[in-house]
Design an enzyme around this catalytic site. Structure first.
Site, PDB file in Angstrom:
ATOM      1  N   ASP A  36     -16.989  -8.633   3.379  1.00  0.00           N
ATOM      2  CA  ASP A  36     -17.792  -8.191   2.367  1.00  0.00           C
ATOM      3  C   ASP A  36     -17.620  -8.526   0.945  1.00  0.00           C
ATOM      4  OD1 ASP A  36     -15.565  -6.775   2.584  1.00  0.00           O
ATOM      5  OD2 ASP A  36     -16.137  -4.742   2.245  1.00  0.00           O
ATOM      6  N   CYS A  76      14.928   9.816  15.349  1.00  0.00           N
ATOM      7  CA  CYS A  76      15.779  10.446  14.128  1.00  0.00           C
ATOM      8  C   CYS A  76      16.829  11.195  14.940  1.00  0.00           C
ATOM      9  CB  CYS A  76      15.128  11.012  13.138  1.00  0.00           C
ATOM     10  SG  CYS A  76      13.897   9.850  12.430  1.00  0.00           S
ATOM     11  N   CYS A  90      12.435  13.924  15.131  1.00  0.00           N
ATOM     12  CA  CYS A  90      11.795  13.159  15.972  1.00  0.00           C
ATOM     13  C   CYS A  90      12.675  12.437  16.992  1.00  0.00           C
ATOM     14  CB  CYS A  90      10.839  12.223  15.432  1.00  0.00           C
ATOM     15  SG  CYS A  90      11.641  10.635  14.645  1.00  0.00           S
ATOM     16  N   CYS A 101      14.668  14.872  10.034  1.00  0.00           N
ATOM     17  CA  CYS A 101      13.501  14.706  10.986  1.00  0.00           C
ATOM     18  C   CYS A 101      14.293  15.118  12.462  1.00  0.00           C
ATOM     19  CB  CYS A 101      12.875  13.336  10.706  1.00  0.00           C
ATOM     20  SG  CYS A 101      11.970  12.867  12.024  1.00  0.00           S
ATOM     21  N   ASP A 103     -10.221  -7.667  10.655  1.00  0.00           N
ATOM     22  CA  ASP A 103     -10.799  -7.803   9.239  1.00  0.00           C
ATOM     23  C   ASP A 103     -10.827  -9.174   8.930  1.00  0.00           C
ATOM     24  OD1 ASP A 103      -8.556  -8.471   7.754  1.00  0.00           O
ATOM     25  OD2 ASP A 103      -8.324  -6.320   7.155  1.00  0.00           O
TER      26      ASP A 103
HETATM   27 ZN    ZN Z   1      11.821  10.702  12.624  1.00  0.00          ZN
END
Ligand code: ZN
Length: 656
Positions: free
Chosen positions: A131, A285, A282, A280, A96
Site C-alpha cells: 500500500d 522467570c 512466569c 515476574c 507483509d
Molecule cells: Zn517472565
C-alpha cells in the site's frame, strides 16, 4: 478456500469483539489472534518459529516478503523451498510487503506487482498488497492519493494472488471520509482487511486517535472479514484493540523491547535495568529470576527477555479471548486503561462514540462491574438510559422510593393504590447506581447484576428529575374489573407485603419487562389477558409468565423475558412485520420449524433493529412463524457471513 467471506466464521462475541474461526491454506486459526513478527532471515530471528509453535502453540506468524525479496540469497531459496520450509514453520504464515520499510525509508525498491507475484511464488498463506503508507500528519490531498493508489494496487493484486488469501490495507490517515472510502473499496477485494497507518499513532501513544480511526471505520467494514490492526504489538493494548473490533494483531515489540532491555507486561513495560525484585513469576522467570537475568551475557539476556515478552503477549491474547467468551471485555479494557493515561484517553474516546458499539451490543451479560468513572458510560448503560427515556415518556407522575432491588421488602413499601395502568404513579427507585429507575425495572440488565462502589458506601437519595415527583395519595377506589387474577408465591416472611399489593406489584413487574423488551403494544395486549405468574420459591424472583396454563415467557437471570413458542406466537400477533423478524429462506424453513438452528446463508433479511443476543421470531417469506431463537449476529451481518449460525432456535412450531 473460496471467494469473499467464506474464510471467516463468527463463533462468539462481546460487542464488536469476536471469537472467530479463520480458515487459511495452512489450517484454521482462532481469532483474535496474535501473529509474532518473525525475521525472514533465520540468522536474525532470536526465537525460532518452530520453537514458537512447539513451546507456545503459536499457530500463525507474520514475516516480511520484502526482506526476502531484497536478499539475493534468500530470495531464490524461498522460491525453491517455499516459505514454510525456509522458516521451518508449518502453520499459517502471513507476509507483509514493505509498507513498514516505506514508512521508515520513504520508499521501497520493488513494484506492487513484483511483490504480490513473489508472495504467491513463495507460497504465503496471506499475501499483503503493497500500500501507499499514509502518515498521520499527511495532507488531505496526499491521503486521498494514497487511498486511490492503494485501491488500484489491490484491484491488480486480486488477479495475481493465486491461491493465496489477500490482505488489503485500509489507509486514509485521520480523515474519516477517506478511511470509509478505503474500507468500502477494499471490502470486495480483500479476504483480510488491515487497518494501516496506525503504527506511528501506536508508537507515540496516540491510542485515542486509534480509537477514533476504528469507531469511524467500523460501520464501513464488511462484518464477514477479519480485521487486522497493523502493528499494535504491546500486550497493554490488546484488550482495547479487540474491543474496537480487531481480529488479527501482530507483534514485533516482543523482540524490539528485548533488544533494548525491556520487559513487556499487560500493565506496561519495565526496564530490566531498574529491576531489583524478581517481579515476574512466569515459567521462564521462575527458572531464571530477573535479578539473575541481568547478569547474563547480552545474547542470552535478550533471548530470555524476548521469550518472556512473547509469552506475556500470547497470555494476554488468551485473556482477551476468555473475556470475550465471558462477556467481560469492557471490564478487562477498563482494567488495562488504568495502566497508562493514553489508554484511559482511548477508552474514554470509545465511550464517546456509543453508536459505533450499540448495533452489536448484547441485551445482557452475566455481570456488570463498575471499575472506573468510565463504567457508567459503557454502551450497555447508554442503551439502558435510552430505553428508559422511551419507557417513561408519557407516564404519569412518580413517587420516589429508596432501596435497592425489587424484593418483597420493597413490595411491602409500595403504596397500596399502585396498579398496572401506565397512568398510575411510577415508583422511582432513586438509589440505583444508574440514577432513578422505575421499581419494576430494577432487576433488568445491567442494573440487576450491577455491582458498584455505591453498594459499599452511603446512598445518595436524590429525588428523581423525571418526571415530577408527587407524594399525594389519591384514595381512589379499586377498580376491580381491571384487576388481573395473578397468583404469586412471594416468600412468606415477616417482611411479606399483603397479598393483594404483592399481586399488583408482580403484575406491574411482568407488564413492565414485557413493555421494556417489546413496547407498549405488547404490554397492552398482555394486560388484557388473564395471565398468571410463577415466582421462584427460593429467591422470590419472577420466573414465568403463564397464559391459560402454558408458559409464554421465562424470565432469565438478566431480568428479561424469553419467549417460548407460545410467547413468540403472542408477539407475532402484536408486532407488525418486520419487527423482531428474521426471514428464513425456503430451504431452511422446514429445518427451523423442526427446531434446527438458522444459518446465516439461509437468511433472506432481518429487522434492521435486530442485534446479537436478541430473541427473534424466525419466519418464512410469508411471515409464517417457524420458531423463536436467540441471534448470534446483527441484522446487517446475516446473509453476509456464508458460514455460521445466525439464530440459535430455542423453540419451534409444534409438529403436526
Ligand atoms: Zn517472565
Amino acid at each position: 478456500v473460496g471467494e469473499g467471506g467464506e474464510v471467516f466464521e463468527l463463533v462468539e462475541r462481546d460487542g464488536l469483539a469476536r471469537i472467530g474461526r479463520f480458515e487459511t491454506p495452512h489450517g484454521v486459526v482462532e481469532t483474535p489472534i496474535l501473529l509474532p513478527v518473525v525475521h525472514a532471515d533465520p540468522d536474525h530471528q532470536g526465537i525460532s518459529p518452530s520453537e514458537m509453535r512447539e513451546k507456545w502453540g503459536v499457530e500463525a506468524i507474520i514475516t516480511s516478503s520484502y526482506i526476502l525479496h531484497e536478499n539475493a540469497e534468500l530470495k531464490d531459496k524461498a522460491r525453491h523451498e517455499g516459505l514454510h520450509r525456509l522458516l521451518d514453520f508449518h502453520g499459517t504464515i502471513m507476509t507483509d510487503s514493505g509498507a513498514f520499510q516505506q514508512h521508515v525509508y520513504g520508499d521501497v525498491a520493488v513494484t506492487p506487482e513484483e511483490i504480490i507475484l513473489y508472495q504467491n511464488e513463495i507460497g504465503t498463506d496471506i499475501a499483503t498488497v503493497l500500500d501507499r503508507f499514509i502518515e498521520p500528519g499527511a495532507s488531505r490531498q496526499d491521503a486521498e492519493q494514497g487511498v486511490e493508489e492503494t485501491l488500484l494496487r489491490a484491484m491488480e493484486a486480486r488477479d495475481k494472488r493465486g491461491q493465496r488469501l489477500l490482505a488489503v490495507p485500509i489507509q486514509g490517515g485521520l480523515y474519516k471520509e477517506l478511511r470509509e472510502r478505503s474500507a468500502l473499496g477494499s471490502s470486495a477485494l480483500g479476504d483480510v482487511l488491515c487497518v494501516g497507518g496506525i503504527v506511528p499513532l501506536f508508537e507515540t501513544y496516540r491510542f485515542a486517535d486509534i480509537t477514533r480511526v476504528m469507531t469511524n471505520l467500523r460501520p464501513s467494514l464488511p462484518p464477514e472479514k477479519p480485521v487486522h490492526l497493523f502493528g499494535m504489538g504491546h500486550p497493554m493494548v490488546f484488550a482495547l484493540g479487540a474491543l474496537l473490533g480487531g481480529d488479527i494483531f501482530d507483534t514485533s515489540s516482543y523482540h524490539k523491547f528485548a533488544k533494548r532491555g525491556a520487559l513487556l507486561f499487560p500493565e506496561g513495560s519495565v526496564d530490566l535495568e531498574s529491576v531489583r525484585e524478581d517481579v515476574c513469576g512466569c515459567k521462564l522467570c521462575a527458572q531464571t529470576p530477573l535479578t539473575k537475568v541481568k547478569e547474563l551475557p547480552r545474547g542470552e539476556r535478550e533471548l530470555h527477555l524476548a521469550r518472556h515478552n512473547l509469552n506475556q503477549c500470547l497470555l494476554e491474547m488468551k485473556r482477551v479471548r476468555q473475556a470475550i467468551r465471558d462477556g467481560e471485555l469492557w471490564e478487562l479494557a477498563e482494567r488495562r486503561s488504568t495502566s497508562h493515561p493514553a489508554l484511559l484517553a482511548a477508552l474514554r474516546e470509545a465511550t464517546a462514540s456509543p453508536d459505533a458499539f450499540l448495533p452489536y451490543e448484547p441485551p445482557s451479560r452475566k455481570s456488570f462491574l463498575i471499575l472506573s468513572e468510565l463504567s457508567q458510560h459503557r454502551p450497555a448503560v447508554v442503551r439502558f438510559q435510552r430505553n428508559l427515556a422511551k419507557y417513561v415518556s408519557g407516564r404519569g407522575p412518580g413517587i420516589p422510593v429508596a432501596g435497592q432491588r425489587l424484593t418483597s421488602r420493597q413490595l411491602s413499601r409500595a403504596p397500596p393504590e399502585i396498579r398496572q395502568d401506565p397512568a398510575d404513579p411510577t415508583l422511582w427507585m432513586t438509589t440505583t447506581p444508574l440514577g432513578p429507575v422505575p421499581l419494576e425495572l430494577t432487576e433488568v440488565y445491567p442494573l440487576g447484576c450491577l455491582v458498584g462502589p455505591d453498594e459499599f458506601a452511603a446512598f445518595n437519595t436524590e429525588m428523581p428529575q423525571v418526571p415530577e415527583a408527587e407524594e399525594d395519595e389519591e384514595d381512589s377506589p379499586d377498580e376491580d374489573k381491571e384487576e388481573e387474577s395473578t397468583s404469586t408465591q412471594a416468600k412468606s416472611s415477616s417482611d411479606a407485603p399483603d397479598s393483594q399489593t404483592a399481586e399488583r406489584w408482580a403484575t406491574r413487574h411482568a407488564l413492565g419487562i414485557v413493555e421494556w423488551c417489546w413496547g407498549r403494544a405488547a404490554r397492552t395486549a398482555l394486560s388484557g389477558k388473564q395471565f398468571n405468574l410463577r415466582h421462584s420459591r427460593a429467591s422470590g424472583r419472577l420466573r414465568e409468565i403463564i397464559l391459560d396454563g402454558a408458559v409464554l415467557f421465562v424470565i432469565g437471570n438478566d431480568g428479561l423475558p424469553m419467549p417460548t413458542f407460545l410467547g413468540a406466537k403472542f408477539l407475532h400477533g402484536i408486532l407488525p412485520f418486520p419487527s423482531m423478524r428474521v426471514i428464513a429462506n425456503e430451504d431452511a424453513a422446514p429445518f427451523v420449524s423442526s427446531g434446527r438452528s438458522l444459518f446465516s446463508r439461509h437468511v433472506i433479511s432481518a429487522d434492521k433493529a435486530v442485534g446479537p443476543g436478541q430473541h427473534v421470531l424466525v419466519v418464512d417469506i410469508n411471515d409464517g412463524l417457524l420458531g423463536v431463537g436467540r441471534t448470534l449476529m446483527a441484522a446487517q451481518e446475516m446473509g453476509r457471513f456464508t458460514r455460521g449460525m445466525a439464530v440459535r432456535v430455542t423453540a419451534h412450531r409444534p409438529g403436526d
